[in-house]
Design an enzyme around this catalytic site. Structure first.
Site, PDB file in Angstrom:
ATOM      1  N   GLU A   1       0.773  -1.373   0.169  1.00  9.03           N
ATOM      2  CA  GLU A   1      -0.163  -0.202   0.098  1.00  9.03           C
ATOM      3  C   GLU A   1       0.822   1.182   0.039  1.00  9.03           C
ATOM      4  OE1 GLU A   1      -3.822  -1.751   2.518  1.00  9.03           O
ATOM      5  OE2 GLU A   1      -2.062  -1.195   3.527  1.00  9.03           O
TER       6      GLU A   1
ATOM      7  N   ASP B   1     -12.342  -6.320  -1.124  1.00  7.91           N
ATOM      8  CA  ASP B   1     -13.076  -7.607  -1.094  1.00  7.91           C
ATOM      9  C   ASP B   1     -14.370  -7.190  -0.378  1.00  7.91           C
ATOM     10  OD1 ASP B   1     -10.849  -7.362   1.321  1.00  7.91           O
ATOM     11  OD2 ASP B   1     -12.811  -8.155   2.171  1.00  7.91           O
TER      12      ASP B   1
HETATM   13  N1  ADE Z   1      -8.892  -5.226   5.050  1.00  7.13           N
HETATM   14  C1  ADE Z   1      -9.221  -5.464   3.636  1.00  7.13           C
HETATM   15  N2  ADE Z   1     -10.188  -6.493   3.564  1.00  7.13           N
HETATM   16  C2  ADE Z   1     -10.512  -6.734   4.897  1.00  7.13           C
HETATM   17  C3  ADE Z   1     -11.229  -7.599   5.778  1.00  7.13           C
HETATM   18  N3  ADE Z   1     -12.013  -8.375   5.098  1.00  7.13           N
HETATM   19  N4  ADE Z   1     -11.285  -7.602   7.100  1.00  7.13           N
HETATM   20  C4  ADE Z   1     -10.453  -6.600   7.647  1.00  7.13           C
HETATM   21  N5  ADE Z   1      -9.551  -5.969   7.129  1.00  7.13           N
HETATM   22  C5  ADE Z   1      -9.587  -5.783   5.679  1.00  7.13           C
END
Ligand code: ADE
Length: 252
Positions: free
Chosen positions: A12, A219
């Site tokens: 990142e 996600d």
């Molecule tokens: N950062 C990106 N995706 C995540 C997730 N599913 N749970 C916690 N932090 C995250």
């Protein structure tokens, strides 16, 4: 004025760090801090690693050792609100620690940080405005950015959106539909979850440092997250982070 830039993962922050000129690297508490100039601003970039404690330590160092006057956190998040799609960007209105719960003691509400009396930490309005502008501009040209089209196609990213609202943080990677439902229910207007932002927000609150959190959705916090998250982080996030941060810095 010094701007602190913070991310939880190497992927990142590395592109941002690599563009800093007159660079100086300082190691404190097991972390490297890259200070110098980016887009005409004095900056210091820190790679916190995952979770609230790691992020708090790094944010505190940015403020107390590098005299950061403002902090911008950039990285990825999992979507909680149904309208969010992978590739969208969320700008923080406020942040809450979803794993903070001292409410067994009647004096405290769920999510309230004891002795601060706060559940939601509010981001800075000037940084919010700059981040919203930068994210809108970046995403409006997503197919001309320096990102492989095959990577964008994998997630069907064609005309991604910018969202503004509540982000929740906790020391948990969430890949579970029941947990998503629980969080949607518990936190009004929750857009997405991650593992650091609300901790940085608390540190900034206590030091009276303006901050904003900028998160790309990697996600949907469901069973596909274990595949979507690492691929998004590997192929896409560095470009989003650098593209948006450089525009914020230019307009500061
Ligand atoms: N950062 C990106 N995706 C995540 C997730 N599913 N749970 C916690 N932090 C995250």
């Amino acid at each position: 004025m010094t701007i602190g830039i913070l991310s939880a993962m190497h992927e990142e922050i590395h592109l941002i760090s690599s563009k800093i000129s007159d660079r100086q690297i300082t190691t404190i508490g097991n972390r490297d801090y890259i200070s110098g100039t980016l887009e005409g601003q004095k900056v210091v970039a820190g790679f916190s690693r995952w979770g609230k404690v790691a992020a708090s330590q790094t944010a505190t160092t940015l403020i107390t050792k590098f005299n950061a006057d403002k902090i911008i956190f950039t990285g990825v998040a999992g979507a909680i609100a149904t309208e969010l799609q992978i590739g969208d960007v969320v700008i923080s209105k406020d942040l809450v620690q979803h794993d903070m719960d001292a409410s067994a003691i009647p004096a405290f509400k769920k999510f309230e940080v004891p002795l601060l009396g706060i559940t939601h930490f509010i981001a800075d309005s000037d940084l919010i405005r700059l981040a919203l502008d930068a994210a809108h501009n970046y995403l409006s040209l997503i197919r001309s950015q320096n990102i492989e089209h095959s990577a964008l196609d994998e997630y069907n990213i064609h005309s991604p959106n910018v969202h503004f609202g509540t982000i929740a943080s906790g020391d948990q990677f969430i890949a579970d539909h029941a947990k998503i439902k629980e969080l949607r229910h518990a936190i009004n207007g929750l857009l997405c979850i991650e593992m650091e932002g609300a901790a940085v927000a608390q540190v900034c609150h206590e030091h009276q440092i303006p901050f904003v959190v900028i998160r790309a959705i990697s996600d949907k916090a469901d069973s596909n997250a274990i595949h979507d998250f690492p691929n998004f982080v590997k192929n896409i996030v560095s470009h989003y982070s650098y593209g948006i941060i450089r525009a914020v810095l230019k307009n500061l």
